[in-house]
Design an enzyme around this catalytic site. Sequence first.
Site, PDB file in Angstrom:
ATOM      1  N   ASP A 154      -2.706  -2.690  -5.180  1.00  0.00           N
ATOM      2  CA  ASP A 154      -2.362  -3.382  -4.928  1.00  0.00           C
ATOM      3  C   ASP A 154      -0.525  -3.940  -5.703  1.00  0.00           C
ATOM      4  OD1 ASP A 154      -2.814  -4.188  -2.059  1.00  0.00           O
ATOM      5  OD2 ASP A 154      -3.605  -5.512  -2.607  1.00  0.00           O
ATOM      6  N   HIS A 210      -8.715  -1.436  -5.488  1.00  0.00           N
ATOM      7  CA  HIS A 210      -7.493  -1.623  -4.568  1.00  0.00           C
ATOM      8  C   HIS A 210      -6.096  -2.705  -5.099  1.00  0.00           C
ATOM      9  CE1 HIS A 210      -6.094  -2.495  -0.320  1.00  0.00           C
ATOM     10  NE2 HIS A 210      -5.372  -3.544  -1.159  1.00  0.00           N
ATOM     11  N   HIS A 250      -0.126 -10.968  -4.890  1.00  0.00           N
ATOM     12  CA  HIS A 250       0.959 -10.319  -4.542  1.00  0.00           C
ATOM     13  C   HIS A 250       2.242 -11.671  -4.648  1.00  0.00           C
ATOM     14  CE1 HIS A 250      -0.648  -7.616  -2.250  1.00  0.00           C
ATOM     15  NE2 HIS A 250      -1.058  -7.896  -1.133  1.00  0.00           N
ATOM     16  N   HIS A 277       1.040  -1.038  -0.046  1.00  0.00           N
ATOM     17  CA  HIS A 277       0.148   0.129   0.700  1.00  0.00           C
ATOM     18  C   HIS A 277       0.908   1.319  -0.110  1.00  0.00           C
ATOM     19  CE1 HIS A 277      -3.438  -2.066   2.113  1.00  0.00           C
ATOM     20  NE2 HIS A 277      -3.244  -2.911   1.076  1.00  0.00           N
TER      21      HIS A 277
END
EC number: 3.5.1.108
Length: 294
Positions: free
Chosen positions: A236, A232, A259, A75
Amino acid sequence: MQQRTIQKAVEVVGIGLHKGEPIRLRLEPLSANAGIVFYREDLALNIPLSPDSVIDTRMATVIGSEKGFISTIEHFLSAVYAYGIDNMRVIVDGNEMPIMDGSSISFCLLLDEAGIKELDVPKKVICVKKAVEIKEGDKFVRLLPSDKATFDFRIKFDHPVIGVQSESFEFGTHNFIEEIARARTFGFAKDIQYLQSQNLALGATLQNAIGLDDHKVLNPEGLRFENEFARHKILDAMGDMMVSGHNILAKYESFAGSHNLNYRLTSKLLADSRNYEFVTVKELQSRAFAKSFA
């Protein structure tokens, strides 16, 4: 366009997502070509930002070594990407970044307070020359050559509030602040209960995440965007691309990315020099990318 650092040191205190304890974050200027360097003040440990420093991507992007680590950096790094910061010291006194409100907007405000300083060395970006892709079942992330930095993300959750969502975003600092930076991380109540039983997510609250039960959003204020979940995911992805240490000029596309997939994508990109080249912003044929940071 020149390399950037910050004009002055700034700091903020926030709660860590997993331990639920206060974390002090301090940002300090660095000279040209120093890069982004994280520092664990409690361990006197430097952790230079690079894919080689990544040690875990299961629930967040984590950098470090056997000596120590820093979790949930994505973030913060999305704001670093958006502001075009090339050189900065990032000091924390614990093993994670403060979660703030679960988005990037607090970090944007912190960088606004610090101010931006241009240095005497030209800024270089990673210009993608060949398509690079990571696939896992029907999930994928890819980077394609482009004269603009764009992000296209699609997600699918078996949940009545989320379902299928998508967001397309053409990068620009102002666009990021308006369209992406305020999009919060999210979690499901049943998962949070399990994580907290494992002494994880102890700092998770409705003040720093979107909470969902099986049917609805639990936050009294509701969502900030109709497709806040997809936005969001772009936040990321930008943070995970910044693990390369540079802004990336490419078209990023993903379905159900994570991720881990993002980390594998940047690693695959940088593993073969035929995939990319470092180019100064001045050398780019398109001036649009330089204007993105205005």
